[in-house]
Design a protein around this motif. Sequence first.
Motif, PDB file in Angstrom:
ATOM      1  N   ASN A 205     -18.257 117.397  15.567  1.00  0.00           N
ATOM      2  CA  ASN A 205     -18.773 117.539  16.937  1.00  0.00           C
ATOM      3  C   ASN A 205     -19.769 118.681  17.093  1.00  0.00           C
ATOM      4  O   ASN A 205     -20.473 118.751  18.110  1.00  0.00           O
ATOM      5  N   SER A 206     -19.816 119.567  16.113  1.00  0.00           N
ATOM      6  CA  SER A 206     -20.810 120.644  16.143  1.00  0.00           C
ATOM      7  C   SER A 206     -22.138 120.207  15.533  1.00  0.00           C
ATOM      8  O   SER A 206     -23.133 120.923  15.633  1.00  0.00           O
ATOM      9  N   LEU A 207     -22.128 119.053  14.904  1.00  0.00           N
ATOM     10  CA  LEU A 207     -23.311 118.564  14.195  1.00  0.00           C
ATOM     11  C   LEU A 207     -23.944 117.347  14.852  1.00  0.00           C
ATOM     12  O   LEU A 207     -25.171 117.260  14.960  1.00  0.00           O
ATOM     13  N   VAL A 208     -23.113 116.422  15.299  1.00  0.00           N
ATOM     14  CA  VAL A 208     -23.605 115.113  15.751  1.00  0.00           C
ATOM     15  C   VAL A 208     -23.654 115.056  17.273  1.00  0.00           C
ATOM     16  O   VAL A 208     -22.656 115.304  17.954  1.00  0.00           O
ATOM     17  N   SER A 209     -24.830 114.733  17.795  1.00  0.00           N
ATOM     18  CA  SER A 209     -25.043 114.669  19.235  1.00  0.00           C
ATOM     19  C   SER A 209     -24.727 113.296  19.796  1.00  0.00           C
ATOM     20  O   SER A 209     -24.248 113.168  20.918  1.00  0.00           O
ATOM     21  N   GLY A 210     -25.016 112.261  19.034  1.00  0.00           N
ATOM     22  CA  GLY A 210     -24.810 110.894  19.509  1.00  0.00           C
ATOM     23  C   GLY A 210     -25.600 109.932  18.649  1.00  0.00           C
ATOM     24  O   GLY A 210     -25.964 110.245  17.518  1.00  0.00           O
ATOM     25  N   LYS A 211     -25.873 108.779  19.203  1.00  0.00           N
ATOM     26  CA  LYS A 211     -26.565 107.737  18.437  1.00  0.00           C
ATOM     27  C   LYS A 211     -27.940 108.189  17.977  1.00  0.00           C
ATOM     28  O   LYS A 211     -28.376 107.893  16.864  1.00  0.00           O
ATOM     29  N   TYR A 212     -28.657 108.930  18.852  1.00  0.00           N
ATOM     30  CA  TYR A 212     -30.048 109.281  18.561  1.00  0.00           C
ATOM     31  C   TYR A 212     -30.252 110.746  18.161  1.00  0.00           C
ATOM     32  O   TYR A 212     -31.326 111.103  17.682  1.00  0.00           O
ATOM     33  N   GLY A 213     -29.277 111.594  18.411  1.00  0.00           N
ATOM     34  CA  GLY A 213     -29.380 112.994  18.023  1.00  0.00           C
ATOM     35  C   GLY A 213     -29.977 113.907  19.080  1.00  0.00           C
ATOM     36  O   GLY A 213     -29.895 115.128  18.969  1.00  0.00           O
ATOM     37  N   ILE A 214     -30.536 113.327  20.121  1.00  0.00           N
ATOM     38  CA  ILE A 214     -31.229 114.112  21.142  1.00  0.00           C
ATOM     39  C   ILE A 214     -30.391 114.268  22.415  1.00  0.00           C
ATOM     40  O   ILE A 214     -30.762 115.012  23.331  1.00  0.00           O
ATOM     41  N   GLU A 215     -29.242 113.599  22.477  1.00  0.00           N
ATOM     42  CA  GLU A 215     -28.478 113.506  23.727  1.00  0.00           C
ATOM     43  C   GLU A 215     -28.060 114.873  24.275  1.00  0.00           C
ATOM     44  O   GLU A 215     -28.218 115.149  25.468  1.00  0.00           O
ATOM     45  N   CYS A 216     -27.491 115.740  23.423  1.00  0.00           N
ATOM     46  CA  CYS A 216     -27.036 117.058  23.895  1.00  0.00           C
ATOM     47  C   CYS A 216     -28.207 117.916  24.356  1.00  0.00           C
ATOM     48  O   CYS A 216     -28.131 118.601  25.386  1.00  0.00           O
ATOM     49  N   ILE A 217     -29.284 117.890  23.602  1.00  0.00           N
ATOM     50  CA  ILE A 217     -30.465 118.679  23.962  1.00  0.00           C
ATOM     51  C   ILE A 217     -31.003 118.240  25.315  1.00  0.00           C
ATOM     52  O   ILE A 217     -31.341 119.068  26.169  1.00  0.00           O
ATOM     53  N   GLN A 218     -31.063 116.941  25.530  1.00  0.00           N
ATOM     54  CA  GLN A 218     -31.561 116.430  26.811  1.00  0.00           C
ATOM     55  C   GLN A 218     -30.666 116.872  27.961  1.00  0.00           C
ATOM     56  O   GLN A 218     -31.158 117.307  29.011  1.00  0.00           O
ATOM     57  N   HIS A 219     -29.366 116.784  27.767  1.00  0.00           N
ATOM     58  CA  HIS A 219     -28.419 117.198  28.809  1.00  0.00           C
ATOM     59  C   HIS A 219     -28.614 118.673  29.162  1.00  0.00           C
ATOM     60  O   HIS A 219     -28.592 119.052  30.338  1.00  0.00           O
TER      61      HIS A 219
END
Length: 278
Positions: A205-219
């Motif tokens: 969970n510290s590495l993977v944001s989601g399907k595309y990788g940008i989800e956490c950054i966008q949030h």
Amino acid sequence: MNIEMWLYISKKKLINSSTPQLDVETLMCYVLKYSKKTLFLNYSTVIDCDSLLKLNYLLCRRMLGEPIAYIINKKEFWSLSLFVSSAVLIPRPDTELLIELVTLHTYLKNEFILDLGTGSGSIALALAREYPSCKIMGIDNSLQALSVARYNARKLNINNVFFIYSDWFSHVPLRKFHIIVCNPPYLSKQDFYRSIKDLVFEPYNSLVSGKYGIECIQHIIVNAYRHFTSIGWLYVEHCYKQTKIVRKIFKNNFFVKISSIKDYSNRRRVTFGCLLKN
């Protein structure tokens, strides 16, 4: 068996390590509680049985690919000696770029700084050491990670930092912070499984944001404005391949003075921008 012989034999066993000599020396210093200088002066010393058993056990863990930092529970970041465990991401040298960029704000005094996804507390503690008159809040949604961060704060005797449980901004005060920093998960699931051999020991969970990788950054970028004072700076670490989309998200959320800075590998690693609130 003496120290020199064990180092020689063990180094040859670490065929998948890029730093086998450094690895075996680090394990030896850890078990015998030697400095590097003491180690070099005692190559002929015979290793006692208990130490030899422990060394061979730790060597087996390293042969299986477990990072040295987890084996010896220690990693240096910004000249701070941090305790780390498998509950937290191992701090990377490239993340020090975040600290370098924030310290350009030499006028900071009595300000509040937020570190999102603090993990071991590395970023928050480094900023707290650099800005003793500022208050630093580190948040994480892992209770185990928060325990590690709080332990590091006590161990380093840094008192202007505090850590709370929060799922990103869920428990973060509004209109409070002048600076927000973050090294969020930014791998896609596909990226993770491509690199699983190198990352399998670190928290997913510290590495993977989601399907595309940008989800956490966008949030983070979309919701940061609620937590800034009248002017705020947001610093986000990301994959160099995400630079274009990260800059676009900054721009679409009314940030100005947007800049993307290269890391020590000459790849754009951190994007930051300023938000002016009415």
